[in-house]
Design an enzyme around this catalytic site. Structure first.
Site, PDB file in Angstrom:
ATOM      1  N   LYS A 153      -3.921   4.185  -7.965  1.00 42.71           N
ATOM      2  CA  LYS A 153      -3.790   3.822  -9.379  1.00 42.71           C
ATOM      3  C   LYS A 153      -4.603   2.559  -9.679  1.00 42.71           C
ATOM      4  O   LYS A 153      -5.311   2.485 -10.665  1.00 42.71           O
ATOM      5  CB  LYS A 153      -2.332   3.545  -9.750  1.00 42.71           C
ATOM      6  CG  LYS A 153      -1.297   4.272  -8.934  1.00 42.71           C
ATOM      7  CD  LYS A 153      -1.114   5.699  -9.369  1.00 42.71           C
ATOM      8  CE  LYS A 153      -0.192   6.424  -8.404  1.00 42.71           C
ATOM      9  NZ  LYS A 153       0.049   7.786  -8.731  1.00 42.71           N
TER      10      LYS A 153
ATOM     11  N   TRP B  90      10.586   8.251  -7.282  1.00 45.19           N
ATOM     12  CA  TRP B  90       9.427   9.154  -7.206  1.00 45.19           C
ATOM     13  C   TRP B  90       9.851  10.410  -6.440  1.00 45.19           C
ATOM     14  O   TRP B  90      10.422  10.303  -5.343  1.00 45.19           O
ATOM     15  CB  TRP B  90       8.292   8.433  -6.470  1.00 45.19           C
ATOM     16  CG  TRP B  90       7.047   9.229  -6.277  1.00 45.19           C
ATOM     17  CD1 TRP B  90       6.424  10.010  -7.205  1.00 45.19           C
ATOM     18  CD2 TRP B  90       6.260   9.319  -5.082  1.00 45.19           C
ATOM     19  NE1 TRP B  90       5.293  10.568  -6.659  1.00 45.19           N
ATOM     20  CE2 TRP B  90       5.168  10.159  -5.359  1.00 45.19           C
ATOM     21  CE3 TRP B  90       6.368   8.761  -3.806  1.00 45.19           C
ATOM     22  CZ2 TRP B  90       4.194  10.464  -4.411  1.00 45.19           C
ATOM     23  CZ3 TRP B  90       5.404   9.052  -2.868  1.00 45.19           C
ATOM     24  CH2 TRP B  90       4.325   9.899  -3.169  1.00 45.19           C
TER      25      TRP B  90
ATOM     26  N   ASP C 132       7.900  -0.214  -1.997  1.00 50.44           N
ATOM     27  CA  ASP C 132       6.790   0.676  -2.331  1.00 50.44           C
ATOM     28  C   ASP C 132       6.111   0.063  -3.564  1.00 50.44           C
ATOM     29  O   ASP C 132       6.691   0.009  -4.646  1.00 50.44           O
ATOM     30  CB  ASP C 132       7.326   2.086  -2.635  1.00 50.44           C
ATOM     31  CG  ASP C 132       6.194   3.073  -2.891  1.00 50.44           C
ATOM     32  OD1 ASP C 132       5.020   2.668  -2.842  1.00 50.44           O
ATOM     33  OD2 ASP C 132       6.492   4.262  -3.153  1.00 50.44           O
TER      34      ASP C 132
END
Ligand code: LMR
Length: 395
Positions: free
Chosen positions: A245, A130, A210
């Site tokens: 999300k 990311w 993560d």
């Protein structure tokens, strides 16, 4: 003149495209950049369960004071149970310190500051990863090192990952994506996670997960496999997560940081230091989004309904990914079948930078510069257009 000498910073690789997209007057422009879930009509909808829980919150919430520095304990427990599962939470809660965070980003940043203060001066993160991982950990003054995650031939570089880990030293920190690797969507298999765990145990590396897309790959339980496998082994580790999300609460900024230590005593000390870091940063987190999540997870009915909504989201992502691959094959013989195996929101396409530039400039199709396509941005109204455009630029 103090401010004259300041130079303009580069735009953010993900959100930096938003302004250009808004100003783009082309009717057929397509937004495939930031990782936001969009429905078949191109909207980022509020989940029904979130709406219901918000109504309950408005009725029930009468407190206007600050939350604790590290957030709402009820939320931290409910989210912790979602991440680790009830069994693990019940047997390990004495060694898990949890803190509410402002989305996943602040969980990562607080963890980065914590690591720099007490554990290490560097961190290994996957390449690619990311885009925001790098500036976050650099802002924590960590030296950011990369390990190869993804290979030349569109596949996971498992042997390289393992090789890097074997060279790791006790106390060095390696970041992993718990599931739905961003940007590639290429995840390790359960057997591969087992091998990684064995290596981590031998080297005594500190694993840092993560977990930003729990439930958008194979399911809530399935996507937590690696985190739970590692946690179950009793090792020390760090986990960050977000409700952006999973609950579609992007703009409410809801997340969590969990640090697994050896015992209650270590947890108590970690808690005191994390609170110190948060207090000098944003003082304490906002209540609304976290308490909405806690209400969903705390009610059997809402939880069941939410899992149903999440399942539909997951299925739509997979359908759009499959449609993209199938139509590209029909239209131009382009065989991107490898994408069908990928998990989560993204299709990491084999575009050159020039092809990405042409898709944007000539067709108004916006994706990140590395060729990452948010498949949620695809729908029946734009799919053929996108397929035609891709076929043109890759031919
Ligand atoms: C993304 O990867 O696009 C999302 O996680 C949004 C963000 O914050 O970058």
């Amino acid at each position: 003149m103090l401010f004259e000498k300041i130079e303009e910073a580069l735009p953010d690789p993900i959100f930096g495209l938003n302004q250009k997209f808004v100003q783009d007057t082309r009717k057929n422009k397509v937004y495939l950049s930031a990782g936001i879930y969009m429905d078949g009509q191109g909207n980022a909808p509020m989940l029904h369960t979130v709406k219901k829980a918000q109504r309950i919150w408005v009725e029930e919430d009468t407190k206007a004071s600050y939350l604790a520095i590290d957030g709402d304990r009820n939320y931290v427990e409910k989210l912790g149970r979602l991440v680790f599962g009830d069994r693990l939470w019940d047997t390990s809660k004495d060694r898990i310190y949890g803190s509410q965070s402002v989305g996943g980003t602040s969980a990562l940043r607080i963890a980065g500051d914590f690591l720099k203060a007490f554990i290490t001066d560097h961190i290994f993160i996957p390449a690619p990863t990311w885009a925001n991982h790098i500036p976050i950990f650099e802002a924590s003054q960590l030296d950011v090192k990369r390990y190869v995650y993804y290979g030349q031939n569109r596949s996971l570089a498992f042997e390289k990952i393992l090789g890097e880990l074997k060279k790791g030293k006790a106390g060095e920190v390696f970041l992993f994506h718990g599931s739905c690797h961003n940007p590639t969507g290429a995840d390790l298999s359960q057997g591969q996670w087992q091998e990684i765990l064995e290596t981590v145990q031998k080297t005594r590396i500190l694993p840092f997960f993560d977990l930003a897309y729990q439930g958008l790959g194979d399911g809530v339980e399935e996507d937590a496999y690696a985190v739970r496998l590692f946690a179950d082994s009793g090792i020390e580790m760090i986990v960050t997560t977000t409700a952006s999300k999973t609950f579609g609460l992007y703009h409410h900024r809801v997340g969590g940081l969990y640090i697994l230590s050896k015992d209650k005593n270590a947890c108590m000390k970690i808690s005191s230091q994390i609170k110190k870091l948060i207090r000098s940063n944003y003082s304490n987190p906002p209540a609304h989004g976290a308490q909405v999540v806690a209400r969903i997870l705390g009610s059997n009915d809402l939880r069941e309904e939410w899992e149903g909504e999440l399942k539909k989201i997951r299925e739509r992502l997979q359908n759009m990914r499959n449609e993209l691959v199938d139509r590209l094959y029909q239209e131009s013989g382009l065989d991107w079948g490898y994408l069908k195996e990928r998990k989560g929101m993204f299709a990491f396409c084999d575009f050159t930078k020039e092809q990405v530039r042409r898709l944007l400039e000539e067709y108004g199709i916006y994706m990140t510069e590395n060729g990452r396509v948010n498949v949620a941005g695809l729908n029946e109204s734009n799919l053929d257009y996108v397929v035609d455009a891709i076929s043109e630029v890759v031919r």
